[in-house]
Design a protein around this motif. Sequence first.
Motif, PDB file in Angstrom:
ATOM      1  N   ASN A  67       0.903   9.544   8.401  1.00 40.33           N
ATOM      2  CA  ASN A  67       1.579   8.397   7.756  1.00 40.33           C
ATOM      3  C   ASN A  67       2.094   8.455   6.452  1.00 40.33           C
ATOM      4  OD1 ASN A  67       1.810   6.913  10.604  1.00 40.33           O
ATOM      5  ND2 ASN A  67      -0.435   7.205  10.202  1.00 40.33           N
ATOM      6  N   GLU A  68       2.317   9.735   5.973  1.00 41.02           N
ATOM      7  CA  GLU A  68       2.402   9.795   4.527  1.00 41.02           C
ATOM      8  C   GLU A  68       3.522   8.761   3.793  1.00 41.02           C
ATOM      9  OE1 GLU A  68       3.638  13.264   1.201  1.00 41.02           O
ATOM     10  OE2 GLU A  68       3.306  13.687   3.191  1.00 41.02           O
ATOM     11  N   ALA A  69       4.842   8.753   4.157  1.00 40.07           N
ATOM     12  CA  ALA A  69       5.689   8.164   3.768  1.00 40.07           C
ATOM     13  C   ALA A  69       5.346   6.464   3.732  1.00 40.07           C
ATOM     14  CB  ALA A  69       6.988   8.139   4.453  1.00 40.07           C
ATOM     15  N   TRP A  70       4.616   5.964   4.610  1.00 38.13           N
ATOM     16  CA  TRP A  70       4.114   4.728   4.593  1.00 38.13           C
ATOM     17  C   TRP A  70       2.954   4.342   3.609  1.00 38.13           C
ATOM     18  CZ3 TRP A  70       0.241   1.078   5.035  1.00 38.13           C
ATOM     19  CH2 TRP A  70       0.592  -0.161   5.323  1.00 38.13           C
ATOM     20  N   TRP A  71       2.075   5.234   3.646  1.00 42.56           N
ATOM     21  CA  TRP A  71       0.960   5.031   2.730  1.00 42.56           C
ATOM     22  C   TRP A  71       1.440   5.371   1.057  1.00 42.56           C
ATOM     23  CZ3 TRP A  71      -3.081   2.260   3.515  1.00 42.56           C
ATOM     24  CH2 TRP A  71      -3.672   2.421   5.160  1.00 42.56           C
ATOM     25  N   ARG A  72       2.331   6.352   0.969  1.00 46.42           N
ATOM     26  CA  ARG A  72       2.839   6.663  -0.272  1.00 46.42           C
ATOM     27  C   ARG A  72       3.391   5.677  -0.935  1.00 46.42           C
ATOM     28  NH1 ARG A  72       3.210  11.291  -3.350  1.00 46.42           N
ATOM     29  NH2 ARG A  72       2.669  12.632  -1.678  1.00 46.42           N
ATOM     30  N   ALA A  73       4.197   4.973  -0.100  1.00 43.16           N
ATOM     31  CA  ALA A  73       5.214   3.720  -0.722  1.00 43.16           C
ATOM     32  C   ALA A  73       4.040   2.442  -1.106  1.00 43.16           C
ATOM     33  CB  ALA A  73       6.022   3.286   0.287  1.00 43.16           C
ATOM     34  N   MET A  74       3.067   2.205  -0.217  1.00 41.70           N
ATOM     35  CA  MET A  74       2.268   1.263  -0.358  1.00 41.70           C
ATOM     36  C   MET A  74       1.446   1.482  -1.748  1.00 41.70           C
ATOM     37  SD  MET A  74      -0.997   0.045   1.637  1.00 41.70           S
ATOM     38  CE  MET A  74      -2.553  -0.759   0.852  1.00 41.70           C
ATOM     39  N   PHE A  75       0.796   2.504  -1.721  1.00 39.89           N
ATOM     40  CA  PHE A  75      -0.134   2.902  -2.946  1.00 39.89           C
ATOM     41  C   PHE A  75       0.604   3.041  -4.205  1.00 39.89           C
ATOM     42  CE2 PHE A  75      -3.483   5.301  -0.104  1.00 39.89           C
ATOM     43  CZ  PHE A  75      -3.961   4.095   0.303  1.00 39.89           C
ATOM     44  N   ASN A  76       1.748   3.599  -4.115  1.00 41.62           N
ATOM     45  CA  ASN A  76       2.663   3.739  -5.553  1.00 41.62           C
ATOM     46  C   ASN A  76       3.282   2.855  -6.036  1.00 41.62           C
ATOM     47  OD1 ASN A  76       1.604   6.498  -5.098  1.00 41.62           O
ATOM     48  ND2 ASN A  76       3.639   7.466  -4.900  1.00 41.62           N
ATOM     49  N   ARG A  77       3.269   1.554  -5.066  1.00 41.32           N
ATOM     50  CA  ARG A  77       3.529   0.389  -5.654  1.00 41.32           C
ATOM     51  C   ARG A  77       2.805  -0.351  -6.787  1.00 41.32           C
ATOM     52  NH1 ARG A  77       5.466  -1.227  -0.347  1.00 41.32           N
ATOM     53  NH2 ARG A  77       3.216  -2.400  -0.127  1.00 41.32           N
ATOM     54  N   GLU A  78       1.456   0.190  -6.472  1.00 38.38           N
ATOM     55  CA  GLU A  78       0.263  -0.227  -7.484  1.00 38.38           C
ATOM     56  C   GLU A  78       0.286   0.840  -8.676  1.00 38.38           C
ATOM     57  OE1 GLU A  78      -1.109  -2.965  -6.693  1.00 38.38           O
ATOM     58  OE2 GLU A  78       0.149  -3.095  -4.777  1.00 38.38           O
ATOM     59  N   ASP A  79       0.533   2.085  -8.284  1.00 42.50           N
ATOM     60  CA  ASP A  79       0.327   3.154  -9.306  1.00 42.50           C
ATOM     61  C   ASP A  79       1.077   4.286  -8.865  1.00 42.50           C
ATOM     62  OD1 ASP A  79      -0.564   5.476 -10.730  1.00 42.50           O
ATOM     63  OD2 ASP A  79      -2.404   4.707 -10.990  1.00 42.50           O
ATOM     64  N   PRO A  80       2.289   4.857  -9.697  1.00 44.48           N
ATOM     65  CA  PRO A  80       2.785   5.968  -9.268  1.00 44.48           C
ATOM     66  C   PRO A  80       2.222   7.461  -8.902  1.00 44.48           C
ATOM     67  CG  PRO A  80       3.457   5.755 -11.614  1.00 44.48           C
ATOM     68  CD  PRO A  80       2.581   4.438 -10.976  1.00 44.48           C
ATOM     69  N   HIS A  81       1.024   7.266  -9.208  1.00 43.97           N
ATOM     70  CA  HIS A  81      -0.055   8.603  -8.931  1.00 43.97           C
ATOM     71  C   HIS A  81      -0.987   8.309  -7.856  1.00 43.97           C
ATOM     72  CE1 HIS A  81       2.439  10.278 -12.251  1.00 43.97           C
ATOM     73  NE2 HIS A  81       1.778   9.562 -13.101  1.00 43.97           N
ATOM     74  N   LEU A  82      -0.830   6.980  -7.427  1.00 41.52           N
ATOM     75  CA  LEU A  82      -2.504   6.684  -6.549  1.00 41.52           C
ATOM     76  C   LEU A  82      -2.312   7.451  -5.241  1.00 41.52           C
ATOM     77  CD1 LEU A  82      -4.737   4.774  -6.548  1.00 41.52           C
ATOM     78  CD2 LEU A  82      -3.149   2.902  -5.300  1.00 41.52           C
ATOM     79  N   TYR A  83      -1.258   7.626  -4.558  1.00 38.61           N
ATOM     80  CA  TYR A  83      -1.444   8.159  -3.431  1.00 38.61           C
ATOM     81  C   TYR A  83      -2.141   9.838  -3.562  1.00 38.61           C
ATOM     82  CZ  TYR A  83      -0.036  10.661   0.979  1.00 38.61           C
ATOM     83  OH  TYR A  83      -0.176  11.385   2.116  1.00 38.61           O
ATOM     84  N   ASP A  84      -1.590  10.438  -4.490  1.00 34.39           N
ATOM     85  CA  ASP A  84      -1.975  11.861  -4.808  1.00 34.39           C
ATOM     86  C   ASP A  84      -3.402  11.709  -5.388  1.00 34.39           C
ATOM     87  OD1 ASP A  84       0.542  13.092  -4.061  1.00 34.39           O
ATOM     88  OD2 ASP A  84       1.193  12.781  -6.334  1.00 34.39           O
ATOM     89  N   THR A  85      -3.618  10.765  -5.924  1.00 33.13           N
ATOM     90  CA  THR A  85      -5.210  10.727  -6.513  1.00 33.13           C
ATOM     91  C   THR A  85      -6.105  10.525  -5.262  1.00 33.13           C
ATOM     92  OG1 THR A  85      -4.342   9.833  -8.591  1.00 33.13           O
ATOM     93  CG2 THR A  85      -6.510   9.326  -8.319  1.00 33.13           C
TER      94      THR A  85
END
Length: 207
Positions: A67-85
Amino acid sequence: MDSPAQVLLIERFKSVIPSCAQPFISDIKDLSPNRNCGFRAITEGLGVHPKYWGEVMRGLMNEMDTNEAWWRAMFNREDPHLYDTVGSKLDWFNTVRPAPETRWFYVPPPPHGYLVAQAYGCVLVNIHGNDTEAYFPLRLGLDMISNPPVICIANWGGNHWINIKLEGDFPMSSPDCNWERKPQREALEWKTHSEQRLSEFKHISQA
């Protein structure tokens, strides 16, 4: 009756558990502080032998990938690099040796907390001092899970995590202030299901 060793263990770690939850303690697991202890504590809470902590990391990574698109959008609202981190921290499940600090469990654990709750259909409770933080699934209806587990972990000494088993309807604080704007509608029932615990904790906190 608890063994003397278990009683000593509970007394040792009781200070990190809110006083209102202490009567509900049935066991505490002080897992080896081998730098994978955060994931080992969660594995223990899932009823799996802690040696399979890598499989839990794999499960969280699979949830992120599926569910990458969903989690990436959620995490990256907090920090643009959070999903990858977060992904880089979890991409360690094929490595047996202790993980370096860059791969440790988050303190506090909001990103990992939500992933654990969603991937394993549970409530993850992070206990620290006289407070708790609850993490509910974000895209999973409660009606899809029978007897959902409540996993309790606590941080001890900065980078060491322990597993705490609490029995019964122990008081539990609400999820973080952003939770209600993140989940899909069917996931809101998780909070409703825990309303008694949430209300009791709020009452105690305001007393």
